[in-house]
Motif scaffolding. Sequence first.
Motif, PDB file in Angstrom:
ATOM      1  N   LEU A   1     -13.265   1.521  13.698  1.00 55.29           N
ATOM      2  CA  LEU A   1     -14.189   0.401  13.893  1.00 55.29           C
ATOM      3  C   LEU A   1     -13.777  -0.515  15.044  1.00 55.29           C
ATOM      4  O   LEU A   1     -14.457  -1.481  15.354  1.00 55.29           O
ATOM      5  CB  LEU A   1     -14.301  -0.408  12.601  1.00 55.29           C
ATOM      6  N   ASN A   2     -12.614  -0.210  15.635  1.00 57.90           N
ATOM      7  CA  ASN A   2     -12.086  -0.989  16.746  1.00 57.90           C
ATOM      8  C   ASN A   2     -11.867  -2.455  16.362  1.00 57.90           C
ATOM      9  O   ASN A   2     -12.223  -3.370  17.106  1.00 57.90           O
ATOM     10  CB  ASN A   2     -12.993  -0.868  17.975  1.00 57.90           C
ATOM     11  N   ILE A   3     -11.303  -2.664  15.174  1.00 59.45           N
ATOM     12  CA  ILE A   3     -10.953  -4.012  14.718  1.00 59.45           C
ATOM     13  C   ILE A   3      -9.550  -3.961  14.120  1.00 59.45           C
ATOM     14  O   ILE A   3      -9.008  -2.884  13.861  1.00 59.45           O
ATOM     15  CB  ILE A   3     -11.951  -4.551  13.660  1.00 59.45           C
TER      16      ILE A   3
ATOM     17  N   LEU B   1       0.831  -1.191   0.000  1.00 63.37           N
ATOM     18  CA  LEU B   1       0.000   0.000   0.000  1.00 63.37           C
ATOM     19  C   LEU B   1       0.873   1.251   0.000  1.00 63.37           C
ATOM     20  O   LEU B   1       1.980   1.234   0.524  1.00 63.37           O
ATOM     21  CB  LEU B   1      -0.896   0.032   1.245  1.00 63.37           C
ATOM     22  N   THR B   2       0.324   2.323  -0.559  1.00 58.14           N
ATOM     23  CA  THR B   2       1.003   3.611  -0.432  1.00 58.14           C
ATOM     24  C   THR B   2       0.872   4.057   1.020  1.00 58.14           C
ATOM     25  O   THR B   2       0.047   3.528   1.781  1.00 58.14           O
ATOM     26  CB  THR B   2       0.363   4.673  -1.348  1.00 58.14           C
ATOM     27  N   LYS B   3       1.669   5.032   1.402  1.00 52.99           N
ATOM     28  CA  LYS B   3       1.577   5.540   2.772  1.00 52.99           C
ATOM     29  C   LYS B   3       0.168   6.050   3.066  1.00 52.99           C
ATOM     30  O   LYS B   3      -0.382   5.810   4.143  1.00 52.99           O
ATOM     31  CB  LYS B   3       2.600   6.667   2.988  1.00 52.99           C
ATOM     32  N   GLU B   4      -0.407   6.745   2.075  1.00 49.38           N
ATOM     33  CA  GLU B   4      -1.743   7.311   2.269  1.00 49.38           C
ATOM     34  C   GLU B   4      -2.794   6.208   2.451  1.00 49.38           C
ATOM     35  O   GLU B   4      -3.656   6.301   3.333  1.00 49.38           O
ATOM     36  CB  GLU B   4      -2.132   8.204   1.082  1.00 49.38           C
ATOM     37  N   ASP B   5      -2.721   5.176   1.593  1.00 45.19           N
ATOM     38  CA  ASP B   5      -3.686   4.073   1.704  1.00 45.19           C
ATOM     39  C   ASP B   5      -3.507   3.321   3.021  1.00 45.19           C
ATOM     40  O   ASP B   5      -4.484   2.931   3.661  1.00 45.19           O
ATOM     41  CB  ASP B   5      -3.541   3.100   0.529  1.00 45.19           C
ATOM     42  N   HIS B   6      -2.249   3.130   3.433  1.00 44.30           N
ATOM     43  CA  HIS B   6      -2.002   2.432   4.694  1.00 44.30           C
ATOM     44  C   HIS B   6      -2.541   3.233   5.870  1.00 44.30           C
ATOM     45  O   HIS B   6      -3.140   2.678   6.803  1.00 44.30           O
ATOM     46  CB  HIS B   6      -0.506   2.142   4.873  1.00 44.30           C
ATOM     47  N   LEU B   7      -2.351   4.539   5.816  1.00 35.02           N
ATOM     48  CA  LEU B   7      -2.881   5.395   6.877  1.00 35.02           C
ATOM     49  C   LEU B   7      -4.403   5.302   6.929  1.00 35.02           C
ATOM     50  O   LEU B   7      -4.995   5.211   8.011  1.00 35.02           O
ATOM     51  CB  LEU B   7      -2.440   6.842   6.672  1.00 35.02           C
ATOM     52  N   LYS B   8      -5.053   5.283   5.764  1.00 37.17           N
ATOM     53  CA  LYS B   8      -6.512   5.135   5.716  1.00 37.17           C
ATOM     54  C   LYS B   8      -6.937   3.811   6.325  1.00 37.17           C
ATOM     55  O   LYS B   8      -7.920   3.741   7.072  1.00 37.17           O
ATOM     56  CB  LYS B   8      -7.018   5.231   4.279  1.00 37.17           C
TER      57      LYS B   8
ATOM     58  N   ILE C   1      -5.308   2.023   8.570  1.00 34.87           N
ATOM     59  CA  ILE C   1      -5.096   2.095  10.023  1.00 34.87           C
ATOM     60  C   ILE C   1      -6.224   2.883  10.689  1.00 34.87           C
ATOM     61  O   ILE C   1      -6.804   2.434  11.685  1.00 34.87           O
ATOM     62  CB  ILE C   1      -3.735   2.749  10.336  1.00 34.87           C
ATOM     63  N   LEU C   2      -6.546   4.051  10.128  1.00 34.15           N
ATOM     64  CA  LEU C   2      -7.573   4.907  10.734  1.00 34.15           C
ATOM     65  C   LEU C   2      -8.948   4.246  10.718  1.00 34.15           C
ATOM     66  O   LEU C   2      -9.687   4.319  11.705  1.00 34.15           O
ATOM     67  CB  LEU C   2      -7.613   6.265  10.026  1.00 34.15           C
TER      68      LEU C   2
END
Length: 103
Positions: A27-29, A12-19, A21-22
């Motif tokens: 969703l607490n999963i 993943l790109t950094k941006e996609d990975h950050l999305k 993670i967030l």
Amino acid sequence: MEKKLKQFTVRLTKEDHLKLILQAEKLNISQAELLRELIRKNLIDDIGELNELLDDLRKVVRNLSNNINQIAKKVNSSILINELEEAKKLHEEITKVWQLLKS
């Protein structure tokens, strides 16, 4: 019966990975569980239905645009015959657009 799990790697790109993670935190999963849920929900079918709805909406908007152009042509050429009929057609098209947007 225990399911045998398969492992795979995703880049993943950094941006996609950050999305990712967030969204997982929101969703607490776990990130893995979020990806599994997205796969299970079969978004491809949802996208197909959305495309069909958008096609229908485009057709209605095209018809509405045609009606508006016809009314504008008559108004600009000072021919006001059947203007009430055209207004009714325009109202029907606008109603169809709103109904599609509501659903």
